[in-house]
Design a protein around this motif. Structure first.
Motif, PDB file in Angstrom:
ATOM      1  N   GLY A   4       0.790  -1.218   0.000  1.00  0.00           N
ATOM      2  CA  GLY A   4       0.000   0.000   0.000  1.00  0.00           C
ATOM      3  C   GLY A   4       0.822   1.268   0.000  1.00  0.00           C
ATOM      4  N   ASP A   5       2.024   1.242   0.615  1.00  0.00           N
ATOM      5  CA  ASP A   5       2.822   2.466   0.630  1.00  0.00           C
ATOM      6  C   ASP A   5       3.319   2.818  -0.768  1.00  0.00           C
ATOM      7  OD1 ASP A   5       4.519   0.248   0.660  1.00  0.00           O
ATOM      8  OD2 ASP A   5       6.098   1.330   1.727  1.00  0.00           O
ATOM      9  N   GLN A   6       3.515   1.801  -1.627  1.00  0.00           N
ATOM     10  CA  GLN A   6       3.891   2.085  -3.011  1.00  0.00           C
ATOM     11  C   GLN A   6       2.709   2.670  -3.790  1.00  0.00           C
ATOM     12  OE1 GLN A   6       5.949  -1.003  -5.161  1.00  0.00           O
ATOM     13  NE2 GLN A   6       7.232  -1.549  -3.399  1.00  0.00           N
ATOM     14  N   VAL A   7       1.509   2.183  -3.502  1.00  0.00           N
ATOM     15  CA  VAL A   7       0.311   2.764  -4.112  1.00  0.00           C
ATOM     16  C   VAL A   7       0.190   4.222  -3.698  1.00  0.00           C
ATOM     17  CG1 VAL A   7      -2.193   2.639  -4.287  1.00  0.00           C
ATOM     18  CG2 VAL A   7      -0.849   0.522  -4.159  1.00  0.00           C
ATOM     19  N   LEU A   8       0.447   4.495  -2.422  1.00  0.00           N
ATOM     20  CA  LEU A   8       0.389   5.870  -1.925  1.00  0.00           C
ATOM     21  C   LEU A   8       1.397   6.757  -2.651  1.00  0.00           C
ATOM     22  CD1 LEU A   8      -0.504   8.054   0.076  1.00  0.00           C
ATOM     23  CD2 LEU A   8       1.147   7.113   1.716  1.00  0.00           C
ATOM     24  N   ARG A   9       2.601   6.266  -2.849  1.00  0.00           N
ATOM     25  CA  ARG A   9       3.606   7.073  -3.570  1.00  0.00           C
ATOM     26  C   ARG A   9       3.132   7.391  -4.976  1.00  0.00           C
ATOM     27  NH1 ARG A   9       7.292   3.066  -1.646  1.00  0.00           N
ATOM     28  NH2 ARG A   9       8.213   3.669   0.355  1.00  0.00           N
ATOM     29  N   TRP A  10       2.527   6.412  -5.643  1.00  0.00           N
ATOM     30  CA  TRP A  10       2.021   6.677  -6.994  1.00  0.00           C
ATOM     31  C   TRP A  10       0.926   7.739  -6.953  1.00  0.00           C
ATOM     32  CZ3 TRP A  10      -2.633   6.747  -9.391  1.00  0.00           C
ATOM     33  CH2 TRP A  10      -2.609   6.857 -10.788  1.00  0.00           C
ATOM     34  N   TYR A  51       1.083  11.200  -8.971  1.00  0.00           N
ATOM     35  CA  TYR A  51       0.132  11.420 -10.064  1.00  0.00           C
ATOM     36  C   TYR A  51      -0.899  12.496  -9.727  1.00  0.00           C
ATOM     37  CZ  TYR A  51      -2.811  10.141 -14.076  1.00  0.00           C
ATOM     38  OH  TYR A  51      -3.522  10.155 -15.256  1.00  0.00           O
ATOM     39  N   HIS A  52      -1.379  12.489  -8.488  1.00  0.00           N
ATOM     40  CA  HIS A  52      -2.452  13.410  -8.095  1.00  0.00           C
ATOM     41  C   HIS A  52      -1.976  14.524  -7.169  1.00  0.00           C
ATOM     42  CE1 HIS A  52      -5.943  11.297  -9.812  1.00  0.00           C
ATOM     43  NE2 HIS A  52      -5.327  10.184  -9.512  1.00  0.00           N
ATOM     44  N   GLY A  53      -0.714  14.472  -6.750  1.00  0.00           N
ATOM     45  CA  GLY A  53      -0.252  15.463  -5.797  1.00  0.00           C
ATOM     46  C   GLY A  53      -0.961  15.290  -4.471  1.00  0.00           C
ATOM     47  N   SER A  54      -1.227  16.399  -3.799  1.00  0.00           N
ATOM     48  CA  SER A  54      -1.870  16.340  -2.486  1.00  0.00           C
ATOM     49  C   SER A  54      -3.380  16.529  -2.565  1.00  0.00           C
ATOM     50  CB  SER A  54      -1.279  17.423  -1.578  1.00  0.00           C
ATOM     51  OG  SER A  54      -1.505  18.715  -2.131  1.00  0.00           O
ATOM     52  N   THR A  75      -9.798  18.443   4.433  1.00  0.00           N
ATOM     53  CA  THR A  75      -9.134  18.660   3.149  1.00  0.00           C
ATOM     54  C   THR A  75      -9.947  19.528   2.204  1.00  0.00           C
ATOM     55  OG1 THR A  75     -10.060  16.567   2.332  1.00  0.00           O
ATOM     56  CG2 THR A  75      -7.836  16.506   3.259  1.00  0.00           C
ATOM     57  N   SER A  76     -11.267  19.622   2.464  1.00  0.00           N
ATOM     58  CA  SER A  76     -12.096  20.454   1.594  1.00  0.00           C
ATOM     59  C   SER A  76     -12.471  21.775   2.250  1.00  0.00           C
ATOM     60  CB  SER A  76     -13.379  19.711   1.197  1.00  0.00           C
ATOM     61  OG  SER A  76     -14.164  19.431   2.341  1.00  0.00           O
ATOM     62  N   ALA A  77     -11.860  22.083   3.403  1.00  0.00           N
ATOM     63  CA  ALA A  77     -12.172  23.344   4.081  1.00  0.00           C
ATOM     64  C   ALA A  77     -11.841  24.512   3.175  1.00  0.00           C
ATOM     65  CB  ALA A  77     -11.376  23.449   5.382  1.00  0.00           C
ATOM     66  N   PRO A  78     -12.738  25.481   3.087  1.00  0.00           N
ATOM     67  CA  PRO A  78     -12.489  26.609   2.192  1.00  0.00           C
ATOM     68  C   PRO A  78     -11.240  27.379   2.577  1.00  0.00           C
ATOM     69  CG  PRO A  78     -14.338  27.054   3.657  1.00  0.00           C
ATOM     70  CD  PRO A  78     -13.986  25.627   3.841  1.00  0.00           C
ATOM     71  N   LYS A  79     -10.422  27.669   1.596  1.00  0.00           N
ATOM     72  CA  LYS A  79      -9.221  28.458   1.799  1.00  0.00           C
ATOM     73  C   LYS A  79      -9.480  29.869   1.303  1.00  0.00           C
ATOM     74  CE  LYS A  79      -6.343  24.368   1.176  1.00  0.00           C
ATOM     75  NZ  LYS A  79      -7.472  23.456   1.062  1.00  0.00           N
ATOM     76  N   GLN A  80      -8.601  30.781   1.692  1.00  0.00           N
ATOM     77  CA  GLN A  80      -8.749  32.158   1.240  1.00  0.00           C
ATOM     78  C   GLN A  80      -8.613  32.186  -0.270  1.00  0.00           C
ATOM     79  OE1 GLN A  80      -9.568  34.563   3.315  1.00  0.00           O
ATOM     80  NE2 GLN A  80      -9.763  36.025   1.662  1.00  0.00           N
ATOM     81  N   ALA A  81      -9.717  32.370  -0.938  1.00  0.00           N
ATOM     82  CA  ALA A  81      -9.711  32.285  -2.401  1.00  0.00           C
ATOM     83  C   ALA A  81      -9.304  33.623  -3.006  1.00  0.00           C
ATOM     84  CB  ALA A  81     -11.094  31.902  -2.906  1.00  0.00           C
ATOM     85  N   PRO A  82      -8.525  33.595  -4.074  1.00  0.00           N
ATOM     86  CA  PRO A  82      -8.209  34.834  -4.771  1.00  0.00           C
ATOM     87  C   PRO A  82      -9.472  35.376  -5.440  1.00  0.00           C
ATOM     88  CG  PRO A  82      -7.492  32.961  -6.063  1.00  0.00           C
ATOM     89  CD  PRO A  82      -7.965  32.421  -4.739  1.00  0.00           C
ATOM     90  N   PRO A  83      -9.520  36.691  -5.687  1.00  0.00           N
ATOM     91  CA  PRO A  83     -10.717  37.247  -6.312  1.00  0.00           C
ATOM     92  C   PRO A  83     -10.916  36.777  -7.743  1.00  0.00           C
ATOM     93  CG  PRO A  83      -8.984  38.892  -6.157  1.00  0.00           C
ATOM     94  CD  PRO A  83      -8.523  37.708  -5.377  1.00  0.00           C
ATOM     95  N   ALA A  84      -9.833  36.299  -8.372  1.00  0.00           N
ATOM     96  CA  ALA A  84      -9.930  35.868  -9.766  1.00  0.00           C
ATOM     97  C   ALA A  84      -8.862  34.822 -10.052  1.00  0.00           C
ATOM     98  CB  ALA A  84      -9.786  37.051 -10.714  1.00  0.00           C
ATOM     99  N   GLU A  85      -9.139  34.005 -11.054  1.00  0.00           N
ATOM    100  CA  GLU A  85      -8.150  33.055 -11.558  1.00  0.00           C
ATOM    101  C   GLU A  85      -8.013  33.279 -13.053  1.00  0.00           C
ATOM    102  OE1 GLU A  85      -8.207  28.962 -10.458  1.00  0.00           O
ATOM    103  OE2 GLU A  85      -9.206  29.353  -8.541  1.00  0.00           O
TER     104      GLU A  85
END
Length: 229
Positions: free
Chosen positions: A59-65, A69-72, A120-130
């Motif tokens: 499982g730790d190798q799956v986690l590394r992948w 691949y997906h980052g954090s 992990t889905s807690a709202p972060k300070q969002a920029p006014p635009a992207e």
């Protein structure tokens, strides 16, 4: 929300399903690490629950992948019989978001999953635009501008377009788009509605080669936004 569960013990897979399904989680089960990795190349989940000792790859190798691949962006919960401090530290340092040891009570598992998703889905300070090339998304007013000119989109069209741009180059399943934009709150909602909104977004934002972006349909799955050049 959709949950991927990797465990080679069918009893444990049944346990996770029984613990999470009544709370509205939709579980997809995998008995081998390679099968999960293959699926994660084109499928989208809110969280992954991993066992460590598997029949093919650990499982730790799956986690590394997953982290490569997906980052954090994809939360991972380890659920394993390995309970030594060394193992827990190893998994957390490798990128696991949480760790529980078997056996675990169903209510505890549900609480850990729910808490991890809230965290992990807690709202972060969002920029006014992207900004994406010549496209600017005003997140506060939910307006889109192309080369400085406003583009008229409905609220849902804006959300679909922003989701595509924020996941540039990444395949998004219709189910994931429904979960993110509509959150299953609309009676009679079908994936056909996704196709219709994608068509409107493509037309209204002129997502064709001349704009530098194209929406690529993925047969039987969903869509991917690609940037040309």
């Amino acid at each position: 929300m959709r949950v991927a569960v990797l465990d080679d013990d069918s009893t444990q897979r049944d346990f996770v399903g029984d613990a999470l399904s009544p709370a509205g989680y939709s579980c997809t089960f995998f008995a081998e690490g390679r099968a999960l990795i293959s699926n994660l190349r084109h499928e989208t989940y809110a969280i992954v629950i991993l066992d460590w000792n598997l029949t093919d790859i650990p499982g730790d190798q799956v986690l590394r992948w997953i982290r490569d691949y997906h980052g954090s962006s994809l939360p991972v919960l380890f659920m394993t019989a390995r309970s030594s401090e060394r193992d827990i530290v190893h998994a957390l340092n490798a990128g696991a978001d949480d760790y529980v040891t078997k056996p675990v009570h169903a209510n505890v598992l549900l609480a850990r999953v729910s808490n991890l998703l809230r965290r992990t889905s807690a709202p972060k300070q969002a920029p006014p635009a992207e900004q994406f090339g010549d496209f600017i998304f005003n997140l506060r007013e939910e307006d889109v501008y192309f080369q400085g000119e406003p583009q008229r989109l409905s609220k849902k069209e804006f959300q679909v377009a922003l989701l595509l741009f924020q996941n540039l180059g990444r395949p998004l399943s219709r189910n994931h788009i429904v979960d993110t934009v509509w959150k299953h709150s609309t009676p009679g909602m079908t994936t056909r509605t996704v196709d219709t909104h994608i068509s409107w977004v493509r037309r209204k934002l002129n997502l064709r080669p001349e704009s530098g972006y194209i929406i690529v349909p993925i047969y039987g799955y969903g869509y991917r936004l690609e940037r040309l050049g």
